[in-house]
Motif scaffolding. Structure first.
Motif, PDB file in Angstrom:
ATOM      1  N   CYS A  15       0.810  -1.226   0.000  1.00 10.72           N
ATOM      2  CA  CYS A  15       0.000   0.000   0.000  1.00 10.72           C
ATOM      3  C   CYS A  15       0.842   1.275   0.000  1.00 10.72           C
ATOM      4  O   CYS A  15       0.323   2.358  -0.243  1.00 10.72           O
ATOM      5  N   GLY A  16       2.142   1.154   0.314  1.00  7.86           N
ATOM      6  CA  GLY A  16       3.033   2.306   0.319  1.00  7.86           C
ATOM      7  C   GLY A  16       2.973   3.157   1.570  1.00  7.86           C
ATOM      8  O   GLY A  16       3.638   4.184   1.657  1.00  7.86           O
ATOM      9  N   LYS A  17       2.189   2.744   2.566  1.00 14.30           N
ATOM     10  CA  LYS A  17       2.048   3.531   3.791  1.00 14.30           C
ATOM     11  C   LYS A  17       3.077   3.095   4.833  1.00 14.30           C
ATOM     12  O   LYS A  17       3.454   1.933   4.884  1.00 14.30           O
ATOM     13  N   PRO A  18       3.507   4.041   5.677  1.00  9.64           N
ATOM     14  CA  PRO A  18       4.436   3.687   6.766  1.00  9.64           C
ATOM     15  C   PRO A  18       3.693   2.962   7.888  1.00  9.64           C
ATOM     16  O   PRO A  18       2.502   3.187   8.114  1.00  9.64           O
ATOM     17  N   TYR A  19       4.416   2.085   8.600  1.00 13.09           N
ATOM     18  CA  TYR A  19       3.850   1.408   9.761  1.00 13.09           C
ATOM     19  C   TYR A  19       4.960   1.064  10.740  1.00 13.09           C
ATOM     20  O   TYR A  19       6.119   0.970  10.368  1.00 13.09           O
ATOM     21  N   TYR A  20       4.584   0.922  12.023  1.00 18.94           N
ATOM     22  CA  TYR A  20       5.538   0.621  13.090  1.00 18.94           C
ATOM     23  C   TYR A  20       5.331  -0.765  13.684  1.00 18.94           C
ATOM     24  O   TYR A  20       6.203  -1.300  14.338  1.00 18.94           O
ATOM     25  N   GLU A  21       4.148  -1.331  13.489  1.00 18.64           N
ATOM     26  CA  GLU A  21       3.802  -2.606  14.102  1.00 18.64           C
ATOM     27  C   GLU A  21       4.601  -3.745  13.461  1.00 18.64           C
ATOM     28  O   GLU A  21       5.141  -3.597  12.373  1.00 18.64           O
ATOM     29  N   PRO A  22       4.624  -4.906  14.111  1.00 17.56           N
ATOM     30  CA  PRO A  22       5.266  -6.066  13.482  1.00 17.56           C
ATOM     31  C   PRO A  22       4.574  -6.385  12.155  1.00 17.56           C
ATOM     32  O   PRO A  22       3.349  -6.274  12.055  1.00 17.56           O
ATOM     33  N   PRO A  23       5.335  -6.749  11.138  1.00 21.32           N
ATOM     34  CA  PRO A  23       4.741  -6.985   9.814  1.00 21.32           C
ATOM     35  C   PRO A  23       3.987  -8.307   9.732  1.00 21.32           C
ATOM     36  O   PRO A  23       4.113  -9.183  10.583  1.00 21.32           O
ATOM     37  N   ALA A  24       3.209  -8.414   8.666  1.00 18.46           N
ATOM     38  CA  ALA A  24       2.525  -9.660   8.317  1.00 18.46           C
ATOM     39  C   ALA A  24       3.233 -10.243   7.104  1.00 18.46           C
ATOM     40  O   ALA A  24       3.861  -9.520   6.322  1.00 18.46           O
ATOM     41  N   LEU A  25       3.135 -11.541   6.935  1.00 21.46           N
ATOM     42  CA  LEU A  25       3.709 -12.207   5.769  1.00 21.46           C
ATOM     43  C   LEU A  25       2.625 -12.297   4.700  1.00 21.46           C
ATOM     44  O   LEU A  25       1.542 -12.832   4.943  1.00 21.46           O
ATOM     45  N   SER A  26       2.918 -11.763   3.525  1.00 25.44           N
ATOM     46  CA  SER A  26       1.930 -11.761   2.452  1.00 25.44           C
ATOM     47  C   SER A  26       1.527 -13.174   2.070  1.00 25.44           C
ATOM     48  O   SER A  26       2.364 -14.061   1.907  1.00 25.44           O
ATOM     49  N   ARG A  27       0.240 -13.382   1.913  1.00 30.55           N
ATOM     50  CA  ARG A  27      -0.279 -14.676   1.468  1.00 30.55           C
ATOM     51  C   ARG A  27      -0.042 -14.876  -0.038  1.00 30.55           C
ATOM     52  O   ARG A  27      -0.155 -15.993  -0.534  1.00 30.55           O
ATOM     53  N   LEU A  28       0.268 -13.778  -0.745  1.00 26.39           N
ATOM     54  CA  LEU A  28       0.426 -13.875  -2.189  1.00 26.39           C
ATOM     55  C   LEU A  28       1.693 -14.613  -2.601  1.00 26.39           C
ATOM     56  O   LEU A  28       1.708 -15.336  -3.585  1.00 26.39           O
ATOM     57  N   ASP A  29       2.790 -14.394  -1.834  1.00 26.47           N
ATOM     58  CA  ASP A  29       4.042 -15.058  -2.202  1.00 26.47           C
ATOM     59  C   ASP A  29       4.739 -15.744  -1.021  1.00 26.47           C
ATOM     60  O   ASP A  29       5.773 -16.375  -1.194  1.00 26.47           O
ATOM     61  N   GLU A  31       6.575 -14.571   1.128  1.00 29.26           N
ATOM     62  CA  GLU A  31       7.924 -14.038   1.310  1.00 29.26           C
ATOM     63  C   GLU A  31       7.938 -12.563   1.714  1.00 29.26           C
ATOM     64  O   GLU A  31       8.775 -12.152   2.501  1.00 29.26           O
ATOM     65  N   THR A  32       7.015 -11.796   1.163  1.00 31.76           N
ATOM     66  CA  THR A  32       7.022 -10.354   1.338  1.00 31.76           C
ATOM     67  C   THR A  32       6.396  -9.956   2.669  1.00 31.76           C
ATOM     68  O   THR A  32       5.313 -10.425   3.012  1.00 31.76           O
ATOM     69  N   LEU A  33       7.106  -9.090   3.401  1.00 35.96           N
ATOM     70  CA  LEU A  33       6.569  -8.550   4.639  1.00 35.96           C
ATOM     71  C   LEU A  33       5.747  -7.312   4.313  1.00 35.96           C
ATOM     72  O   LEU A  33       6.224  -6.409   3.615  1.00 35.96           O
ATOM     73  N   ILE A  34       4.503  -7.283   4.805  1.00 33.43           N
ATOM     74  CA  ILE A  34       3.579  -6.188   4.531  1.00 33.43           C
ATOM     75  C   ILE A  34       3.037  -5.654   5.851  1.00 33.43           C
ATOM     76  O   ILE A  34       3.210  -6.270   6.906  1.00 33.43           O
ATOM     77  N   CYS A  35       2.364  -4.511   5.790  1.00 36.03           N
ATOM     78  CA  CYS A  35       1.817  -3.927   7.011  1.00 36.03           C
ATOM     79  C   CYS A  35       0.666  -4.784   7.544  1.00 36.03           C
ATOM     80  O   CYS A  35       0.055  -5.565   6.796  1.00 36.03           O
ATOM     81  N   PRO A  36       0.373  -4.657   8.822  1.00 35.97           N
ATOM     82  CA  PRO A  36      -0.708  -5.439   9.408  1.00 35.97           C
ATOM     83  C   PRO A  36      -2.062  -5.227   8.716  1.00 35.97           C
ATOM     84  O   PRO A  36      -2.846  -6.167   8.575  1.00 35.97           O
ATOM     85  N   ASP A  37      -2.345  -3.998   8.282  1.00 30.76           N
ATOM     86  CA  ASP A  37      -3.618  -3.746   7.598  1.00 30.76           C
ATOM     87  C   ASP A  37      -3.704  -4.528   6.286  1.00 30.76           C
ATOM     88  O   ASP A  37      -4.735  -5.138   5.995  1.00 30.76           O
ATOM     89  N   CYS A  38      -2.639  -4.524   5.505  1.00 27.83           N
ATOM     90  CA  CYS A  38      -2.648  -5.275   4.246  1.00 27.83           C
ATOM     91  C   CYS A  38      -2.714  -6.778   4.519  1.00 27.83           C
ATOM     92  O   CYS A  38      -3.367  -7.519   3.781  1.00 27.83           O
ATOM     93  N   GLY A  39      -2.065  -7.220   5.588  1.00 25.56           N
ATOM     94  CA  GLY A  39      -2.161  -8.623   5.973  1.00 25.56           C
ATOM     95  C   GLY A  39      -3.586  -9.005   6.321  1.00 25.56           C
ATOM     96  O   GLY A  39      -4.086 -10.061   5.922  1.00 25.56           O
TER      97      GLY A  39
END
Length: 68
Positions: A15-29, A31-39
């Motif tokens: 999403c391109g937004k900054p975040y501070y929380e622990p990341p989520a692992l994308s279900r798409l690949d 491998e990619t760490l994404i923000c909790p909201d996108c997760g």
């Protein structure tokens, strides 16, 4: 040695937004760490939740986290 609890700013590649929380692992690949909201969005999308309902759920999560 005591570890400092310092938040680290990250930028979500989805999403391109900054975040501070622990990341989520994308279900798409898986491998990619994404923000909790996108997760959360990816998880809800995988069970067929509409984008509008996803927005409502994420707003509720944010409200609950702010009240802690």
């Amino acid at each position: 040695m005591k570890e400092d609890n310092i938040s680290r700013l990250s930028i979500c590649p989805r999403c391109g937004k900054p975040y501070y929380e622990p990341p989520a692992l994308s279900r798409l690949d898986n491998e990619t760490l994404i923000c909790p909201d996108c997760g959360t969005r990816e998880a809800l999308d995988s069970i067929g939740v509409s984008p509008e309902e996803q927005d409502s759920i994420i707003q509720t999560i944010h409200r609950c986290l702010r009240s802690e």
